[in-house]
Enzyme design. Sequence first.
Site, PDB file in Angstrom:
ATOM      1  N   HIS A  65     -65.542 -53.051 -35.810  1.00  0.00           N
ATOM      2  CA  HIS A  65     -64.097 -52.958 -35.576  1.00  0.00           C
ATOM      3  C   HIS A  65     -63.416 -54.141 -36.247  1.00  0.00           C
ATOM      4  O   HIS A  65     -63.783 -55.296 -36.013  1.00  0.00           O
ATOM      5  CB  HIS A  65     -63.807 -52.909 -34.075  1.00  0.00           C
ATOM      6  CG  HIS A  65     -64.275 -51.632 -33.442  1.00  0.00           C
ATOM      7  ND1 HIS A  65     -64.927 -51.585 -32.236  1.00  0.00           N
ATOM      8  CD2 HIS A  65     -64.170 -50.346 -33.877  1.00  0.00           C
ATOM      9  CE1 HIS A  65     -65.201 -50.310 -31.949  1.00  0.00           C
ATOM     10  NE2 HIS A  65     -64.754 -49.542 -32.937  1.00  0.00           N
ATOM     11  N   GLU A  68     -62.124 -57.606 -34.606  1.00  0.00           N
ATOM     12  CA  GLU A  68     -63.050 -58.382 -33.774  1.00  0.00           C
ATOM     13  C   GLU A  68     -63.693 -59.485 -34.617  1.00  0.00           C
ATOM     14  O   GLU A  68     -64.886 -59.491 -34.887  1.00  0.00           O
ATOM     15  CB  GLU A  68     -64.075 -57.416 -33.142  1.00  0.00           C
ATOM     16  CG  GLU A  68     -63.375 -56.374 -32.264  1.00  0.00           C
ATOM     17  CD  GLU A  68     -64.244 -55.196 -31.839  1.00  0.00           C
ATOM     18  OE1 GLU A  68     -65.467 -55.223 -32.075  1.00  0.00           O
ATOM     19  OE2 GLU A  68     -63.686 -54.229 -31.267  1.00  0.00           O
ATOM     20  N   ARG A 123     -58.240 -51.704 -36.211  1.00  0.00           N
ATOM     21  CA  ARG A 123     -59.561 -51.443 -35.623  1.00  0.00           C
ATOM     22  C   ARG A 123     -60.433 -50.529 -36.500  1.00  0.00           C
ATOM     23  O   ARG A 123     -61.615 -50.765 -36.666  1.00  0.00           O
ATOM     24  CB  ARG A 123     -59.347 -50.762 -34.259  1.00  0.00           C
ATOM     25  CG  ARG A 123     -60.586 -50.142 -33.615  1.00  0.00           C
ATOM     26  CD  ARG A 123     -60.213 -49.562 -32.261  1.00  0.00           C
ATOM     27  NE  ARG A 123     -61.258 -48.737 -31.649  1.00  0.00           N
ATOM     28  CZ  ARG A 123     -62.155 -49.205 -30.785  1.00  0.00           C
ATOM     29  NH1 ARG A 123     -62.161 -50.472 -30.436  1.00  0.00           N
ATOM     30  NH2 ARG A 123     -63.056 -48.399 -30.260  1.00  0.00           N
ATOM     31  N   HIS A 193     -69.850 -56.672 -31.155  1.00  0.00           N
ATOM     32  CA  HIS A 193     -68.414 -56.414 -31.004  1.00  0.00           C
ATOM     33  C   HIS A 193     -67.787 -57.555 -30.193  1.00  0.00           C
ATOM     34  O   HIS A 193     -68.453 -58.486 -29.767  1.00  0.00           O
ATOM     35  CB  HIS A 193     -68.204 -55.090 -30.249  1.00  0.00           C
ATOM     36  CG  HIS A 193     -68.553 -53.852 -31.007  1.00  0.00           C
ATOM     37  ND1 HIS A 193     -67.624 -52.948 -31.438  1.00  0.00           N
ATOM     38  CD2 HIS A 193     -69.760 -53.353 -31.400  1.00  0.00           C
ATOM     39  CE1 HIS A 193     -68.212 -51.941 -32.062  1.00  0.00           C
ATOM     40  NE2 HIS A 193     -69.521 -52.152 -32.061  1.00  0.00           N
ATOM     41  N   GLU A 267     -70.731 -57.455 -26.534  1.00  0.00           N
ATOM     42  CA  GLU A 267     -69.278 -57.677 -26.511  1.00  0.00           C
ATOM     43  C   GLU A 267     -69.114 -59.171 -26.258  1.00  0.00           C
ATOM     44  O   GLU A 267     -69.291 -59.645 -25.135  1.00  0.00           O
ATOM     45  CB  GLU A 267     -68.614 -56.876 -25.374  1.00  0.00           C
ATOM     46  CG  GLU A 267     -68.653 -55.368 -25.561  1.00  0.00           C
ATOM     47  CD  GLU A 267     -67.578 -54.828 -26.486  1.00  0.00           C
ATOM     48  OE1 GLU A 267     -66.832 -55.628 -27.094  1.00  0.00           O
ATOM     49  OE2 GLU A 267     -67.483 -53.599 -26.597  1.00  0.00           O
TER      50      GLU A 267
HETATM   51  O1  0X9 Z   1     -65.458 -48.878 -27.492  1.00  0.00           O
HETATM   52  C1  0X9 Z   1     -66.286 -49.420 -28.244  1.00  0.00           C
HETATM   53  O2  0X9 Z   1     -66.627 -48.946 -29.319  1.00  0.00           O
HETATM   54  C2  0X9 Z   1     -66.921 -50.749 -27.804  1.00  0.00           C
HETATM   55  N1  0X9 Z   1     -65.915 -51.623 -27.230  1.00  0.00           N
HETATM   56  S1  0X9 Z   1     -64.788 -52.277 -28.233  1.00  0.00           S
HETATM   57  O3  0X9 Z   1     -63.801 -52.965 -27.399  1.00  0.00           O
HETATM   58  N2  0X9 Z   1     -65.483 -53.397 -29.142  1.00  0.00           N
HETATM   59  O4  0X9 Z   1     -64.225 -51.250 -29.060  1.00  0.00           O
HETATM   60  C3  0X9 Z   1     -68.008 -50.467 -26.784  1.00  0.00           C
HETATM   61  C4  0X9 Z   1     -69.130 -49.645 -27.342  1.00  0.00           C
HETATM   62  C5  0X9 Z   1     -70.174 -49.268 -26.316  1.00  0.00           C
HETATM   63  N3  0X9 Z   1     -71.068 -48.254 -26.823  1.00  0.00           N
HETATM   64  C6  0X9 Z   1     -70.676 -46.964 -26.989  1.00  0.00           C
HETATM   65  N4  0X9 Z   1     -69.522 -46.511 -26.573  1.00  0.00           N
HETATM   66  N5  0X9 Z   1     -71.551 -46.143 -27.553  1.00  0.00           N
HETATM   67 ZN    ZN Z   2     -65.634 -53.130 -31.142  1.00  0.00          ZN
END
Ligand code: 0X9
Ligand code: ZN
Length: 305
Positions: A65, A68, A123, A193, A267
């Site tokens: 993303h 980040e 993003r 992330h 994260e």
């Molecule tokens: O939503 C996401 O892609 C991730 N959080 S973010 O705030 N960096 O965008 C979490 C990803 C967790 N894993 C999956 N959803 N597969």
């Molecule tokens: Zn992310």
Amino acid sequence: AHGYTKYNDWATISEWVSSIAAANADLISTQVIGNTYEGRPMHLLTIGKKTGSAKPAIFMDCGFHAREWISPAFCQWFVNEAVTTYGTDSEMTTLLDSMDFFVLPVFNIDGYAYSWSNDRMWRKTRSPNSGSNCVGTDPNRNFDAGWCTVGASSNPCSETYCGSSIESEIESKNLANFIRSNKAVVKAYLTVHSYSQMLLFPYSYTYDLAADHSELLSVSRGATSALTSLYGTRYTAGPGAATIYPAAGGSDDWAYDLGVRYSYTFELRDEGFYGFLLPESQIQPTCEETMLAIKYIATHVLNNP
Ligand code: 0X9
Ligand code: ZN
Ligand code: ZN
């Protein structure tokens, strides 16, 4: 100029890849796994002592993303820390003697460049969508893992747009092709992330527990304990759906279902005070504490392949 305690733009990171590889030819080799939508080469570093025989490997990517920024900063930190502590830090020496790390410092390079030039809060990728004026796909909704069923949108204007099809984004296809081609050696998939201080593992596309749930949970707890030991930063560890939110099409769930048993999403800092705009003064402590978690996971993978 490049630095480890500042945020570097793509041109600077790209030059850094060449220079750190040239300066550490005994430990680093590079390759391009494909180009982004806008034609930027996706450089992958392989870090490990060259032995001549096949070694197990850990794949790690940063910069899925665009906004980040602490994530690419961590991948750069990791590469530097690996080469500068090899030979003095016994754990790192063992790891690099016995395994390889495939490091992709920025996955979504077009988005990262756009977050520098036009929109700090961007993003998604930067590919156009037919029939819409909205640009980009959420690359972490674009993989073959319950694709677009939950926590993702089929609206191209959404921040969680899943794309027109599985692996519609060339960046997703390049990453997936590399891991599929190296499936025999890739024992772990780590994707970095920010933010929220969590260590997540499959599944996120379902509340069902992964077949390896208890091992993934115990390794995540060991890793977060190691991380917390340095500065007291608190992390939550658990399966994605129950710990952060249900969201399908993520690279972590896809890699796990492909057969990569150790699949984790980091994260990084913080918990939302600065959020994506984490000050440069926090790069060093964030990276140092995260190193401890990565080394914990890698040592577990090495001993339990
Ligand atoms: O939503 C996401 O892609 C991730 N959080 S973010 O705030 N960096 O965008 C979490 C990803 C967790 N894993 C999956 N959803 N597969
Ligand atoms: Zn992310
Ligand atoms: Zn250090």
